[in-house]
Motif scaffolding. Structure first.
Motif, PDB file in Angstrom:
ATOM      1  N   ALA A 120      54.424  26.906  30.718  1.00 60.21           N
ATOM      2  CA  ALA A 120      55.203  26.346  31.824  1.00 60.21           C
ATOM      3  C   ALA A 120      56.628  26.049  31.355  1.00 60.21           C
ATOM      4  O   ALA A 120      57.598  26.357  32.059  1.00 60.21           O
ATOM      5  N   TRP A 121      56.740  25.494  30.160  1.00 62.36           N
ATOM      6  CA  TRP A 121      58.064  25.192  29.598  1.00 62.36           C
ATOM      7  C   TRP A 121      58.904  26.466  29.457  1.00 62.36           C
ATOM      8  O   TRP A 121      60.092  26.466  29.771  1.00 62.36           O
ATOM      9  N   PHE A 122      58.281  27.553  29.004  1.00 63.96           N
ATOM     10  CA  PHE A 122      58.994  28.828  28.852  1.00 63.96           C
ATOM     11  C   PHE A 122      59.509  29.350  30.188  1.00 63.96           C
ATOM     12  O   PHE A 122      60.465  30.111  30.229  1.00 63.96           O
ATOM     13  N   ASN A 123      58.878  28.968  31.275  1.00 65.37           N
ATOM     14  CA  ASN A 123      59.243  29.487  32.589  1.00 65.37           C
ATOM     15  C   ASN A 123      60.222  28.610  33.349  1.00 65.37           C
ATOM     16  O   ASN A 123      60.579  28.935  34.475  1.00 65.37           O
ATOM     17  N   ILE A 124      60.660  27.520  32.752  1.00 68.92           N
ATOM     18  CA  ILE A 124      61.539  26.591  33.464  1.00 68.92           C
ATOM     19  C   ILE A 124      62.809  27.264  33.970  1.00 68.92           C
ATOM     20  O   ILE A 124      63.245  27.024  35.093  1.00 68.92           O
ATOM     21  N   ASN A 125      63.415  28.121  33.171  1.00 68.71           N
ATOM     22  CA  ASN A 125      64.694  28.730  33.550  1.00 68.71           C
ATOM     23  C   ASN A 125      64.561  30.081  34.234  1.00 68.71           C
ATOM     24  O   ASN A 125      65.565  30.733  34.511  1.00 68.71           O
ATOM     25  N   ASP A 126      63.347  30.516  34.524  1.00 65.03           N
ATOM     26  CA  ASP A 126      63.157  31.797  35.209  1.00 65.03           C
ATOM     27  C   ASP A 126      63.527  31.684  36.681  1.00 65.03           C
ATOM     28  O   ASP A 126      63.496  30.606  37.271  1.00 65.03           O
ATOM     29  N   ASN A 127      63.841  32.837  37.268  1.00 65.43           N
ATOM     30  CA  ASN A 127      64.161  32.868  38.697  1.00 65.43           C
ATOM     31  C   ASN A 127      62.954  32.491  39.554  1.00 65.43           C
ATOM     32  O   ASN A 127      63.116  31.975  40.653  1.00 65.43           O
ATOM     33  N   ASP A 128      61.758  32.776  39.054  1.00 61.97           N
ATOM     34  CA  ASP A 128      60.553  32.477  39.818  1.00 61.97           C
ATOM     35  C   ASP A 128      59.798  31.273  39.246  1.00 61.97           C
ATOM     36  O   ASP A 128      58.583  31.188  39.347  1.00 61.97           O
ATOM     37  N   SER A 129      60.555  30.327  38.687  1.00 60.96           N
ATOM     38  CA  SER A 129      59.919  29.128  38.119  1.00 60.96           C
ATOM     39  C   SER A 129      59.201  28.320  39.190  1.00 60.96           C
ATOM     40  O   SER A 129      58.222  27.640  38.895  1.00 60.96           O
ATOM     41  N   TRP A 130      59.648  28.403  40.434  1.00 59.65           N
ATOM     42  CA  TRP A 130      58.990  27.704  41.538  1.00 59.65           C
ATOM     43  C   TRP A 130      57.532  28.145  41.686  1.00 59.65           C
ATOM     44  O   TRP A 130      56.703  27.390  42.175  1.00 59.65           O
ATOM     45  N   LEU A 131      57.217  29.349  41.242  1.00 62.08           N
ATOM     46  CA  LEU A 131      55.857  29.864  41.309  1.00 62.08           C
ATOM     47  C   LEU A 131      55.082  29.605  40.021  1.00 62.08           C
ATOM     48  O   LEU A 131      53.945  29.135  40.046  1.00 62.08           O
ATOM     49  N   TRP A 132      55.720  29.872  38.870  1.00 69.06           N
ATOM     50  CA  TRP A 132      55.005  29.845  37.598  1.00 69.06           C
ATOM     51  C   TRP A 132      54.810  28.457  37.028  1.00 69.06           C
ATOM     52  O   TRP A 132      53.819  28.213  36.335  1.00 69.06           O
ATOM     53  N   LEU A 133      55.696  27.545  37.294  1.00 70.45           N
ATOM     54  CA  LEU A 133      55.472  26.168  36.821  1.00 70.45           C
ATOM     55  C   LEU A 133      54.205  25.575  37.435  1.00 70.45           C
ATOM     56  O   LEU A 133      53.357  25.056  36.706  1.00 70.45           O
ATOM     57  N   PRO A 134      54.022  25.647  38.752  1.00 71.21           N
ATOM     58  CA  PRO A 134      52.762  25.124  39.312  1.00 71.21           C
ATOM     59  C   PRO A 134      51.532  25.893  38.829  1.00 71.21           C
ATOM     60  O   PRO A 134      50.474  25.281  38.618  1.00 71.21           O
ATOM     61  N   ILE A 135      51.651  27.202  38.642  1.00 67.37           N
ATOM     62  CA  ILE A 135      50.509  27.988  38.165  1.00 67.37           C
ATOM     63  C   ILE A 135      50.059  27.472  36.807  1.00 67.37           C
ATOM     64  O   ILE A 135      48.874  27.190  36.592  1.00 67.37           O
ATOM     65  N   TYR A 136      50.988  27.358  35.879  1.00 67.15           N
ATOM     66  CA  TYR A 136      50.631  26.910  34.532  1.00 67.15           C
ATOM     67  C   TYR A 136      50.310  25.418  34.479  1.00 67.15           C
ATOM     68  O   TYR A 136      49.424  24.999  33.732  1.00 67.15           O
ATOM     69  N   MET A 137      51.007  24.609  35.240  1.00 65.68           N
ATOM     70  CA  MET A 137      50.750  23.168  35.196  1.00 65.68           C
ATOM     71  C   MET A 137      49.382  22.820  35.778  1.00 65.68           C
ATOM     72  O   MET A 137      48.687  21.951  35.252  1.00 65.68           O
ATOM     73  N   ALA A 138      48.983  23.489  36.852  1.00 68.16           N
ATOM     74  CA  ALA A 138      47.660  23.231  37.435  1.00 68.16           C
ATOM     75  C   ALA A 138      46.570  23.558  36.420  1.00 68.16           C
ATOM     76  O   ALA A 138      45.623  22.779  36.231  1.00 68.16           O
ATOM     77  N   ALA A 139      46.720  24.692  35.745  1.00 65.04           N
ATOM     78  CA  ALA A 139      45.733  25.077  34.731  1.00 65.04           C
ATOM     79  C   ALA A 139      45.752  24.104  33.556  1.00 65.04           C
ATOM     80  O   ALA A 139      44.703  23.723  33.039  1.00 65.04           O
ATOM     81  N   SER A 140      46.935  23.685  33.141  1.00 63.09           N
ATOM     82  CA  SER A 140      47.057  22.748  32.025  1.00 63.09           C
ATOM     83  C   SER A 140      46.387  21.422  32.353  1.00 63.09           C
ATOM     84  O   SER A 140      45.638  20.871  31.545  1.00 63.09           O
ATOM     85  N   ILE A 141      46.637  20.919  33.545  1.00 60.46           N
ATOM     86  CA  ILE A 141      46.056  19.637  33.950  1.00 60.46           C
ATOM     87  C   ILE A 141      44.535  19.734  34.020  1.00 60.46           C
ATOM     88  O   ILE A 141      43.821  18.862  33.511  1.00 60.46           O
ATOM     89  N   LEU A 142      44.023  20.800  34.644  1.00 60.10           N
ATOM     90  CA  LEU A 142      42.575  20.939  34.765  1.00 60.10           C
ATOM     91  C   LEU A 142      41.896  21.091  33.408  1.00 60.10           C
ATOM     92  O   LEU A 142      40.814  20.551  33.188  1.00 60.10           O
TER      93      LEU A 142
END
Length: 124
Positions: free
Chosen positions: A18-40
């Motif tokens: 998720a951290w690696f994706n912070i500056n990507d153009n599609d971070s709005w999609l990938w941050l929640p994808i990785y964070m949801a998995a990380s939390i679970l």
């Protein structure tokens, strides 16, 4: 004990992804994808399971993986059109088929991690 260690590794790995994706153009999609998995995975390390959450996210991730597989310059094109060049040479994915292929495999890894927790939680 092994499951606890695996969930801690998955939790920390998905957090880093998720951290690696912070500056990507599609971070709005990938941050929640990785964070949801990380939390679970993080809460599963403490023995707290959410089988319905796993099923929902696994379905979402696998559907999105299928979309990436068949998309223009997606995984299918990486295999058939581009003859599977390395996707690990550089962290900068300058070619769309490299980015989509990496995202595809990332989604499969997440789905597998959540699938493991689903089966352990007795969700079958």
């Amino acid at each position: 004990m092994l499951l606890i260690v695996l969930n801690i590794i998955f939790c920390l790995s998905f957090l880093v992804f998720a951290w690696f994706n912070i500056n990507d153009n599609d971070s709005w999609l990938w941050l929640p994808i990785y964070m949801a998995a990380s939390i679970l995975c993080g809460v599963a390390a403490f023995g707290i399971y959410y089988p319905m959450g796993y099923l929902f996210l696994i379905a979402f991730y696998l559907i999105y993986a299928l979309i990436l597989f068949f998309a223009k310059d997606g995984v299918r094109d990486w295999i058939t059109k581009y003859n599977t060049p390395s996707i690990t040479e550089s962290m900068q994915a300058k070619k769309p088929y490299i980015e989509k292929t990496r995202e595809f495999f990332g989604l499969l890894i997440i789905a597998a991690a959540l699938g493991l927790n689903y089966f352990v939680s007795g969700g079958i």
